[in-house]
Design a protein around this motif. Sequence first.
Motif, short mmCIF file in Angstrom:
data_model
loop_
_atom_site.label_atom_id
_atom_site.label_comp_id
_atom_site.label_asym_id
_atom_site.label_seq_id
_atom_site.Cartn_x
_atom_site.Cartn_y
_atom_site.Cartn_z
N PRO A 72 1.78 -5.76 -9.29
CA PRO A 72 1.92 -4.78 -10.38
C PRO A 72 0.69 -4.68 -11.27
O PRO A 72 0.16 -5.67 -11.76
CB PRO A 72 3.13 -5.31 -11.17
N GLY A 73 0.23 -3.43 -11.42
CA GLY A 73 -0.90 -3.15 -12.28
C GLY A 73 -2.26 -3.32 -11.64
O GLY A 73 -3.28 -2.90 -12.19
N LYS A 74 -2.30 -3.92 -10.43
CA LYS A 74 -3.59 -4.25 -9.82
C LYS A 74 -3.86 -3.52 -8.51
O LYS A 74 -4.97 -3.05 -8.27
CB LYS A 74 -3.69 -5.75 -9.61
N GLY A 75 -2.86 -3.46 -7.63
CA GLY A 75 -3.10 -2.82 -6.35
C GLY A 75 -2.14 -3.27 -5.28
O GLY A 75 -1.06 -3.81 -5.57
N THR A 90 -4.71 -8.39 5.76
CA THR A 90 -5.91 -7.72 6.27
C THR A 90 -6.81 -7.15 5.18
O THR A 90 -8.03 -7.07 5.37
CB THR A 90 -5.52 -6.57 7.22
N SER A 91 -6.24 -6.74 4.05
CA SER A 91 -7.07 -6.13 3.00
C SER A 91 -6.30 -6.05 1.70
O SER A 91 -5.09 -6.29 1.64
CB SER A 91 -7.53 -4.72 3.43
N PHE A 92 -7.01 -5.67 0.65
CA PHE A 92 -6.41 -5.43 -0.66
C PHE A 92 -6.91 -4.08 -1.17
O PHE A 92 -8.12 -3.84 -1.25
CB PHE A 92 -6.79 -6.52 -1.65
N ILE A 93 -5.97 -3.18 -1.46
CA ILE A 93 -6.33 -1.88 -2.01
C ILE A 93 -6.25 -1.98 -3.53
O ILE A 93 -5.16 -2.05 -4.09
CB ILE A 93 -5.38 -0.78 -1.50
N LYS A 94 -7.38 -2.01 -4.18
CA LYS A 94 -7.41 -2.14 -5.63
C LYS A 94 -7.13 -0.79 -6.27
O LYS A 94 -7.91 0.16 -6.13
CB LYS A 94 -8.77 -2.65 -6.09
N ILE A 95 -5.98 -0.69 -6.96
CA ILE A 95 -5.59 0.54 -7.65
C ILE A 95 -5.15 0.14 -9.05
O ILE A 95 -4.00 -0.29 -9.24
CB ILE A 95 -4.45 1.29 -6.93
N PRO A 96 -6.00 0.26 -10.06
CA PRO A 96 -5.60 -0.11 -11.41
C PRO A 96 -4.35 0.65 -11.86
O PRO A 96 -4.26 1.87 -11.70
CB PRO A 96 -6.82 0.29 -12.26
N GLY A 97 -3.37 -0.09 -12.40
CA GLY A 97 -2.15 0.53 -12.90
C GLY A 97 -1.12 0.85 -11.84
O GLY A 97 -0.11 1.50 -12.13
N ASN A 98 -1.32 0.38 -10.61
CA ASN A 98 -0.38 0.72 -9.54
C ASN A 98 0.95 -0.02 -9.70
O ASN A 98 0.98 -1.19 -10.04
CB ASN A 98 -0.98 0.39 -8.18
N GLU A 99 2.05 0.69 -9.43
CA GLU A 99 3.39 0.10 -9.44
C GLU A 99 4.20 0.46 -8.21
O GLU A 99 5.05 -0.31 -7.78
CB GLU A 99 4.17 0.56 -10.69
N GLN A 100 3.95 1.64 -7.62
CA GLN A 100 4.76 2.11 -6.50
C GLN A 100 3.89 2.80 -5.46
O GLN A 100 2.83 3.36 -5.78
CB GLN A 100 5.80 3.12 -6.99
N SER A 101 4.36 2.77 -4.22
CA SER A 101 3.68 3.53 -3.16
C SER A 101 4.70 3.90 -2.09
O SER A 101 5.76 3.27 -1.98
CB SER A 101 2.54 2.72 -2.54
N ILE A 102 4.38 4.94 -1.31
CA ILE A 102 5.23 5.37 -0.21
C ILE A 102 4.33 6.03 0.82
O ILE A 102 3.25 6.55 0.48
CB ILE A 102 6.33 6.32 -0.72
#
Length: 418
Positions: A72-75, A90-102
């Motif tokens: 939460p909040g990071k990616g 395998t990797s880290f997707i850095k997305i500041p402020g992230n909480e949800q994805s689909i």
Amino acid sequence: MKNLMLFVVCMTTILTLPSCSKNCSVEYTYLGMKPYVVTFSEIKRVTVDAPQSFENYGSTTVYGDYIYVTEPGKGIHVFDNQNPAAPVQTSFIKIPGNEQSIIKDGKMYANGYVDLFVLDVSTPSTPRVLNTVNNFFPGTYELTNDGIVLYELEKMTQKCDCGETPNLISESKDGLKYVRIDQQSDLIQSSDGNIRFEKGSNTQKITQSLMGSTAKYAIVDNGLFIVDKNGLKSFSLSNSLNPTKVSQLDFTGGETVFGMKNRVLVGTNSAVRFYKINSDQSLTYSSMLDHVTSCDPVVANDKYAYATFKTSTTCGGWRSALMVADISNFPREISNLTMTAPGGLGIVGNKLLVTSAKSNVHIFDIQNPEQPVGKVTFQQSDASDIIPLSSDRFLVFGKSSVTQYELIGNEAKLISKL
């Protein structure tokens, strides 16, 4: 963040204390909410990095042979699950402020504060950003010319003269906004109910927290549906790189959303709401099943819906239960089963799995879908939600882990843990 913030001042009480002298004072402890700005350039600084360790687990999405776990909040942390016994990060997707994805058709839709990011995950080990939709979530945060306003909680003190006590009013001073610490509870809430403070922690960044234990996003065909505390929005994915809003339905208490064929089910704190999906991906209200005030995750198949009600400090209510409803025509409640603090749930084959706040997962036989029969309970610490992977495999996730199981009869066999 357009919440009403609270400032502490000292107010004279009706009763004066005869033992107080002019120089007498009393010290009270509070949480100070100090604003700081995250710039627009920081918000849009999305990168794909090497795998990273993490402790805080958030929403989890499964697509193909890959598991995507939000911090939460990071990616988002990406795991190759081709070998379920030994998933590989395998990797880290850095997305500041992230909480949800689909994800749909190899494209991931992920929030980052006020923006929506569209990423190509068709090659899951090397995701890349395709587009940024600016201000996709308007009104979520306070805005300045430079960026968005967040707050940092800090313990601090306020002195009052003897015979005076703190009072809460809507006012701010010297760049600080205050809310009093309730000594009877670890939970401190802003007007949107999203601020949490744990004993022993001196600071805690405030971001837009998630409510409920199931997803806020759903995709059905070419429609993306997003629920929040103010209602339900639908977006057309005809242009998959730039979702277009086609309808907005306003109501309060929205918690979870579940998509199925031509319908969307929304769990709220007072009802399960049903909506019909139109040809342009807009939504039309269909019906509603009322229930006692409580948290309300919901899942369904073609004919039956299952929802849990959980009473708590944030959910309210007076009863915790599992509800079964016939949704083949006009929704109607068939039965309900009293449970202890049930949470997220999922249908795995002919079994219904339900998490609980007692660190358990309950397995119900639903061969007779109208009358779930409890078969077995197994322990899983911090279990908040279920993700069915197949007719005999599922994930259990919470704030501290993601665990993978195989369902053999009525028994859950541990496969791996992220």
